[in-house]
Design an enzyme around this catalytic site. Structure first.
Site, PDB file in Angstrom:
ATOM      1  N   LYS A 190       0.842  -1.194   0.000  1.00 56.62           N
ATOM      2  CA  LYS A 190       0.000   0.000   0.000  1.00 56.62           C
ATOM      3  C   LYS A 190       0.877   1.244   0.000  1.00 56.62           C
ATOM      4  O   LYS A 190       1.607   1.489   0.964  1.00 56.62           O
ATOM      5  CB  LYS A 190      -0.921   0.055   1.215  1.00 56.62           C
ATOM      6  CG  LYS A 190      -1.973   1.174   1.084  1.00 56.62           C
ATOM      7  CD  LYS A 190      -2.637   1.525   2.387  1.00 56.62           C
ATOM      8  CE  LYS A 190      -1.860   2.562   3.159  1.00 56.62           C
ATOM      9  NZ  LYS A 190      -1.882   3.913   2.516  1.00 56.62           N
ATOM     10  N   GLY A 242       7.395   4.362   8.510  1.00 54.76           N
ATOM     11  CA  GLY A 242       6.509   5.466   8.867  1.00 54.76           C
ATOM     12  C   GLY A 242       6.778   5.936  10.278  1.00 54.76           C
ATOM     13  O   GLY A 242       7.883   5.782  10.812  1.00 54.76           O
ATOM     14  N   SER A 243       5.763   6.486  10.902  1.00 53.37           N
ATOM     15  CA  SER A 243       5.925   7.084  12.221  1.00 53.37           C
ATOM     16  C   SER A 243       6.078   6.025  13.303  1.00 53.37           C
ATOM     17  O   SER A 243       5.593   4.897  13.168  1.00 53.37           O
ATOM     18  CB  SER A 243       4.723   7.976  12.549  1.00 53.37           C
ATOM     19  OG  SER A 243       3.576   7.184  12.817  1.00 53.37           O
ATOM     20  N   THR A 244       6.740   6.415  14.386  1.00 54.30           N
ATOM     21  CA  THR A 244       6.930   5.498  15.513  1.00 54.30           C
ATOM     22  C   THR A 244       5.598   5.127  16.145  1.00 54.30           C
ATOM     23  O   THR A 244       5.390   3.975  16.552  1.00 54.30           O
ATOM     24  CB  THR A 244       7.873   6.137  16.546  1.00 54.30           C
ATOM     25  OG1 THR A 244       9.168   6.296  15.945  1.00 54.30           O
ATOM     26  CG2 THR A 244       8.004   5.267  17.780  1.00 54.30           C
ATOM     27  N   VAL A 246       2.624   4.771  14.747  1.00 52.98           N
ATOM     28  CA  VAL A 246       1.957   3.731  13.950  1.00 52.98           C
ATOM     29  C   VAL A 246       2.728   2.425  14.055  1.00 52.98           C
ATOM     30  O   VAL A 246       2.138   1.342  14.119  1.00 52.98           O
ATOM     31  CB  VAL A 246       1.818   4.187  12.488  1.00 52.98           C
ATOM     32  CG1 VAL A 246       1.250   3.056  11.630  1.00 52.98           C
ATOM     33  CG2 VAL A 246       0.933   5.414  12.393  1.00 52.98           C
ATOM     34  N   GLY A 247       4.063   2.520  14.102  1.00 53.22           N
ATOM     35  CA  GLY A 247       4.873   1.311  14.252  1.00 53.22           C
ATOM     36  C   GLY A 247       4.541   0.556  15.525  1.00 53.22           C
ATOM     37  O   GLY A 247       4.471  -0.682  15.533  1.00 53.22           O
ATOM     38  N   GLU A 264      10.777   0.371  10.132  1.00 53.25           N
ATOM     39  CA  GLU A 264      11.727   1.471   9.970  1.00 53.25           C
ATOM     40  C   GLU A 264      10.954   2.737  10.283  1.00 53.25           C
ATOM     41  O   GLU A 264      10.078   3.158   9.524  1.00 53.25           O
ATOM     42  CB  GLU A 264      12.285   1.484   8.540  1.00 53.25           C
ATOM     43  CG  GLU A 264      13.531   2.342   8.385  1.00 53.25           C
ATOM     44  CD  GLU A 264      13.209   3.760   7.957  1.00 53.25           C
ATOM     45  OE1 GLU A 264      13.222   4.637   8.855  1.00 53.25           O
ATOM     46  OE2 GLU A 264      12.959   4.002   6.782  1.00 53.25           O
ATOM     47  N   CYS A 298      13.209  10.704   7.540  1.00 49.66           N
ATOM     48  CA  CYS A 298      13.286  10.073   8.854  1.00 49.66           C
ATOM     49  C   CYS A 298      14.682  10.183   9.457  1.00 49.66           C
ATOM     50  O   CYS A 298      14.832  10.243  10.678  1.00 49.66           O
ATOM     51  CB  CYS A 298      12.861   8.605   8.762  1.00 49.66           C
ATOM     52  SG  CYS A 298      13.776   7.657   7.527  1.00 49.66           S
ATOM     53  N   GLU A 395      10.308  14.449  16.742  1.00 56.60           N
ATOM     54  CA  GLU A 395      10.572  14.480  15.312  1.00 56.60           C
ATOM     55  C   GLU A 395       9.634  15.496  14.664  1.00 56.60           C
ATOM     56  O   GLU A 395       8.413  15.317  14.659  1.00 56.60           O
ATOM     57  CB  GLU A 395      10.364  13.096  14.691  1.00 56.60           C
ATOM     58  CG  GLU A 395      10.720  13.047  13.222  1.00 56.60           C
ATOM     59  CD  GLU A 395      10.518  11.680  12.607  1.00 56.60           C
ATOM     60  OE1 GLU A 395      11.288  11.321  11.699  1.00 56.60           O
ATOM     61  OE2 GLU A 395       9.602  10.955  13.048  1.00 56.60           O
TER      62      GLU A 395
END
Length: 789
Positions: A190, A242-244, A246-247, A264, A298, A395
């Site tokens: 996606k 992506g963002s931490t 969401v990770g 990542e 990032c 960030e």
């Protein structure tokens, strides 16, 4: 303006890149796109607009994929796995090679479309992103052909679900798809909701080269589609950039599923300038580090750490350079800073800057007007910043740099590591000895020396701490898409029978209560309670301390205090492990009797477990000075040193079966590689490991390297995994316990290994004496060192 005036002023006129081909491609699809499933595009369904951030104009309508679309994509990918994996490595390599050639052939179209959709300057799309995309497919074509030789007894996961961000839409897609296909996986990818166009153009290439239907599937839509991919039962491995935040949600959602996972995530990378640096070069490097892609990177060097003796001079030169940066239409080849991705991103960055000013930071922006239309921001510098300031810790993901000073190298390292992130760092010094001394001390997966933002398919990229785990690129990136074949053949772990409880106050007249082992000393449990240990017949053998939360806290503190163990020579660590094996051998009959009393196994079986434990200590003593890194040769004039480093503090929940051998099998590779540990031994048969205290005491093992806390397995494990001072956790137990470990690890995104509720044969040397656990007790740092005049 005449020619003499041009040479005198050195002003840049506009140099617009034509967009005719990109517009024609959009028009050929009537500017309305479906998803790409099973080798062809679907009819557009419910759609949303994707806009050009440089002017706000709509580029196309993109389909919001449904659950049915995703199910169909996963089904197509699953159907394609068998035939795709049945191809020889050479046959798969030819497809990857064909993709690389097509990317090169249509390079300008890809670059222009990327810039129109994302807003980054055309120079970056044209000269950085697209060439690297081709490079990744070329590089992984080679991996496809050599994979069986380099990864024997491994197999692909199957169907990989991949979700990528909007800051590098095409490059992140290549980083995900190329290794997955080379390994023999199929993918459902996606792209970001805001930047789907180059992924759809790539889908056309896949169709044109005859890539088998279902090998690559691209579903478009918002974050709900990405979440559905991560949670889909038909997905075998997930990969996310992506963002931490969401990770962490993905780590929690996939816990206990058995899926492979690589993340990542975000970063707050330090850019360290020492007083002996070439200041002009460092300023130019800093421009690339923070204002590349408008700071929406990032690994952006968003924290400037400059030595106090040159701070004023450096900041003055930096401000002068900022005044020359050109902000404008990203299709203009003379532009340095293009458009931000969307108005919402400008709002977020602006709010963080306001918060920074409110907390005392001083903002500087160069003079000049921004374009009237589009999403533009000026390059920004904050001085008078403290490490606690929000803009120094969060960030920002925009063209915002914060500056702090340091006096000594040690202070620079402390400031650099004062972050929950650990993705990248840049070090600037003309003293290569200083630079190479600092690089291993920085807690990040990438370190650039006198350079920044260097990437190559042959060199791994990925972070430490809350910047995620797993690597993309290089051999370690390939390994993320493969798993040992034996893992797929494990059977479920049988339930551990609980021993009969002894009578209260049962004793044979002599108290035998084993203490905890913390910081190299035996210590009484904080709670003052003991737990009985009985044999299969229910007869009391001895008691052990009942560890609690405070005992775990003390053990973690001791382990963190002993992290200098990782800086000891590999030879020394090897020697101490040999000593441990030697000293265990002296007492093997005693240990065999203890195992037999606790478990009821035969004398021969108990003796065999001790003998194998001694052999395992010797095995990892032998590995301690042999499991090391490599030097890569990227196309640029750099050598990249891939350093194998310890993770830090590793929590270990040992198995109930094979109470000595199982614990040693997890403990030995961890300390061989320089980690410190907190171990929870078998709940029902812990005495083998409490007896092991004396083996460690007589083997010169420094205090705090191994800490042992006995007690209730699940309770102690929960406390260990939730502790921010623990960097990774290994869990051997039932599936429910493993799921909880993965769920509880999200707070600081610690790495985890669990047996997934499967029965591991701890006597198997192929599994337990090789690089399987060595790889899980280490992480790879890639240090880029440029060379040449």
């Amino acid at each position: 303006m005449n020619i003499p005036e041009i040479f005198k002023n050195l002003e840049y006129g506009p140099a617009p890149e034509g967009d005719e081909q990109a517009v024609a491609w959009l028009d050929s699809h009537a500017r309305k796109f479906g998803s790409f499933i099973d080798g062809d595009f679907t009819k557009p369904g419910k759609t949303f607009a994707t806009n050009n951030p440089a002017n706000g104009k709509e580029l196309a309508q993109i389909t919001q994929s449904t659950k049915a679309d995703l199910d169909r994509a996963v089904k197509a990918a699953r159907k394609a796995t068998g035939p795709w994996q049945a191809l020889s490595g050479f046959e798969r390599a030819k497809f990857l090679y064909a993709i690389a050639r097509q990317v090169q052939k249509h390079a300008r179209l890809f670059a222009v479309l990327e810039t129109m959709d994302n807003g980054k300057p055309i120079r970056e799309s044209r000269d950085v992103d697209v060439p690297l995309v081709a490079r990744h497919f070329y590089h992984h074509a080679g991996w496809a052909q050599h994979i069986e030789r380099e990864f024997p007894d491994h197999q692909p996961y199957g169907v990989c679900g991949q979700v990528i961000p909007w800051n590098f839409p095409l490059l992140m897609m290549a980083w995900k798809i190329a290794p997955a296909l080379a390994a023999g996986n199929t993918v459902v990818l996606k792209p970001a909701e805001l930047t789907s166009l180059t992924a759809l153009l790539f889908a056309e290439i896949c169709r044109e080269i005859g890539l088998p239907a279902g090998v690559v599937n691209i579903v478009t839509g918002n974050g709900e589609v990405g979440a559905a991919i991560m949670e889909h039962e038909g997905i075998d491995k997930v990969a996310f950039t992506g963002s931490t935040g969401v990770g962490k949600a993905i780590r929690k959602a996939t816990a206990g599923s058995g899926k492979g996972i690589s993340l990542e995530l975000g970063g707050k990378s330090p850019f360290i300038v020492f007083e002996d640096a070439d200041i002009d070069s460092a300023v130019e490097g800093l421009v690339d580090a923070i204002w590349f892609n408008q700071g929406q990177v990032c690994c952006a060097g968003s924290r400037l750490l400059v030595q106090e003796s040159i701070e004023k001079r450096f900041i003055k030169k930096l401000k002068a350079r900022m005044a020359k940066l050109r902000v404008g239409d990203p299709l203009d080849k003379a532009i340095d800073i293009g458009a931000m991705i969307a108005p919402i991103q400008i709002e977020r960055v602006t709010e963080l800057m306001k918060k920074g000013e409110a907390e005392g930071a001083i903002k500087y922006q160069p003079d000049g007007e921004l374009p009237a239309d589009g999403c533009y921001m000026k390059p920004t510098l904050f001085t008078n910043v403290s490490p606690a300031n929000t803009i120094a810790s969060e960030e920002v993901f925009g063209p915002v740099l914060v500056s702090m000073s340091f006096r000594t190298p040690d202070e620079a390292v402390a400031l650099a590591n004062n972050s929950r992130y650990g993705l990248a760092a840049s070090i600037w010094s003309e003293n290569i000895n200083l630079a190479l001394d600092i690089a291993p001390r920085i807690q990040s997966g990438i370190v650039w020396i006198n350079s920044t933002n260097q990437f190559d398919a042959a060199c791994g990229f990925g972070g430490y701490k809350e910047s995620g785990f797993g690597r993309e690129g290089g051999k370690e990136g390939m390994s993320a898409y493969l798993r040992p074949t034996w893992e797929t053949k494990l059977k479920a772990l049988p339930a551990t029978p609980k021993p009969a409880a002894p009578k209260l106050f049962e004793t044979d007249g002599i108290d035998r209560t084993a203490k905890l082992y913390i910081g190299g000393k035996q210590t009484r449990p904080d709670g003052g309670y003991a737990r009985p240990i009985t044999g299969p017949d229910g007869k009391l053998i001895a008691e052990v301390g009942e560890g609690n939360r405070k005992d775990i806290r003390n053990a973690v503190e001791a382990a963190r205090g002993a992290l200098g163990w990782g800086s000891k020579t590999a030879h020394l660590r090897s020697q101490i492990l040999y000593y441990m094996g030697e000293n265990l051998d002296y007492r093997k009959s005693e240990f065999a009797d203890r195992i037999r009393a606790m478990t009821g196994v035969s004398a021969a079986a108990a003796k065999k477990e001790v003998d194998q434990s001694i052999e395992r200590l010797f095995a990892f003593a032998g590995w301690a000075d042999k499991y090391d890194g490599a030097v890569h040769n990227p196309p640029t004039r750099s050598m990249v040193v891939a350093m194998v480093e310890p993770i830090g503090v590793i929590g270990i929940t040992a198995p109930d079966e094979a109470p000595l051998l199982g614990a040693i099998s997890l403990l030995a590779p961890a300390i061989a590689m320089g980690n410190t540990t907190v171990l929870v031994p078998s709940e029902h048969a812990p005495l083998a490991m409490t007896d092991f205290y004396q083996v460690m005491d007589t083997s010169d093992l420094p205090g705090g390297v191994v800490n042992i806390v006995t007690g209730e397995k699940d309770s102690l494990t929960k406390t260990l995994v939730e502790h921010d001072g623990v960097d990774a956790h290994f869990y051997a137990g039932d599936a429910a316990g493993g799921k909880l470990v993965e769920q509880m690890s999200i707070h600081n995104l610690k790495q985890t290994w669990t047996n997934k509720g499967k029965a591991i044969d701890w006597t198997d040397k192929a599994i337990c004496e090789g690089d399987y656990f060595l790889a899980r007790t280490t992480q790879v740092k890639n240090v880029w060192v440029p060379y040449g005049a």
